[in-house]
Write a protein that holds these residues in place. Structure first.
Motif, PDB file in Angstrom:
ATOM      1  N   VAL A  14      77.281  74.896  43.164  1.00  0.00           N
ATOM      2  CA  VAL A  14      77.847  74.682  42.136  1.00  0.00           C
ATOM      3  C   VAL A  14      77.353  75.359  40.957  1.00  0.00           C
ATOM      4  O   VAL A  14      77.653  76.065  39.999  1.00  0.00           O
ATOM      5  N   GLN A  15      76.045  75.301  40.981  1.00  0.00           N
ATOM      6  CA  GLN A  15      75.160  75.934  40.002  1.00  0.00           C
ATOM      7  C   GLN A  15      75.225  77.322  40.166  1.00  0.00           C
ATOM      8  O   GLN A  15      75.248  77.985  39.047  1.00  0.00           O
ATOM      9  N   ALA A  18      78.486  78.237  38.542  1.00  0.00           N
ATOM     10  CA  ALA A  18      78.436  78.163  37.066  1.00  0.00           C
ATOM     11  C   ALA A  18      77.686  79.228  36.414  1.00  0.00           C
ATOM     12  O   ALA A  18      78.127  79.896  35.558  1.00  0.00           O
ATOM     13  N   VAL A  59      82.911  72.877  39.243  1.00  0.00           N
ATOM     14  CA  VAL A  59      82.089  73.228  37.954  1.00  0.00           C
ATOM     15  C   VAL A  59      82.294  72.590  36.810  1.00  0.00           C
ATOM     16  O   VAL A  59      81.489  72.215  35.998  1.00  0.00           O
ATOM     17  N   GLU A  62      80.733  69.078  36.903  1.00  0.00           N
ATOM     18  CA  GLU A  62      79.351  69.050  36.629  1.00  0.00           C
ATOM     19  C   GLU A  62      79.197  69.368  34.941  1.00  0.00           C
ATOM     20  O   GLU A  62      78.437  68.596  34.488  1.00  0.00           O
TER      21      GLU A  62
END
Length: 187
Positions: A14-15, A18, A59, A62
């Motif tokens: 996910v990071q 993003a 994302v 998050e």
């Protein structure tokens, strides 16, 4: 239930997504590039996220987690419920606009995705928490929940206008203040 290593792997994915979206929008979030950047095999990425939209929704989630944590650490301090709700929305606006390409990717995903997302419910909950201090006490059919959801929708449209270059943060805040004052009235 996922193991700790699975949760860490998911977080890396996910990071990575993003970070790519923040530099090149949703188009930069190519699944192969995300897998390489996250250090996972492409097949592993697809096990966690069957489609690009599933990844974009993760994302978005998050980003909502970060906003919720910010609100928990520093609750809105404005005077009345409408002002506190606008404070939450403007925090979200400032947070997203720090990375406009990511903001555009997130808004586009909300508009175009067939993947179910809890964005509206989570934004509504944050607005109710800011306005009333206790969102769980507001039933699903309570008019306050419905207008908080409507205010969230207004904010989403205002974000689109800002991303298109048709509105400034100050203009958005002024319109949100008017909308919130009209909508968030005690029953």
């Amino acid at each position: 239930m996922r193991s700790r290593s699975q949760l860490q792997r998911r977080k890396r994915i996910v990071q990575a997504a993003a970070a790519l979206a923040s530099r090149g929008g949703i188009e930069a979030m190519q699944m192969r590039t995300v897998s390489e950047r996250a250090g996972v095999a492409l097949g592993t990425l697809y096990r966690y996220f069957p489609s690009k939209m599933d990844l974009v929704v993760a994302v978005v989630s998050e980003e909502l987690d970060l906003l919720e944590a910010s609100i928990e650490r520093r609750p809105p301090r404005a005077g009345d419920p409408p002002q506190r709700a606008v404070e939450v929305l403007m925090r979200a606006t400032r947070g997203l606009m720090r990375e406009p390409e990511l903001a555009e990717a997130l808004i586009r995903s909300l508009l175009l995705s067939d993947v179910k997302t809890d964005f509206g419910d989570r934004m509504t909950g944050m607005l109710l928490l800011a306005a009333s201090g206790r969102p769980e006490s507001v039933s699903a059919d309570d008019p306050r929940r419905l207008v908080a959801r409507a205010l969230s929708g207004i904010w989403t449209m205002e974000m689109i206008e800002m991303l298109r270059g048709n509105a400034t943060a100050e203009e958005i805040q002024a319109r949100l203040e008017i909308s919130a004052a009209r909508l968030l009235i005690d029953p």
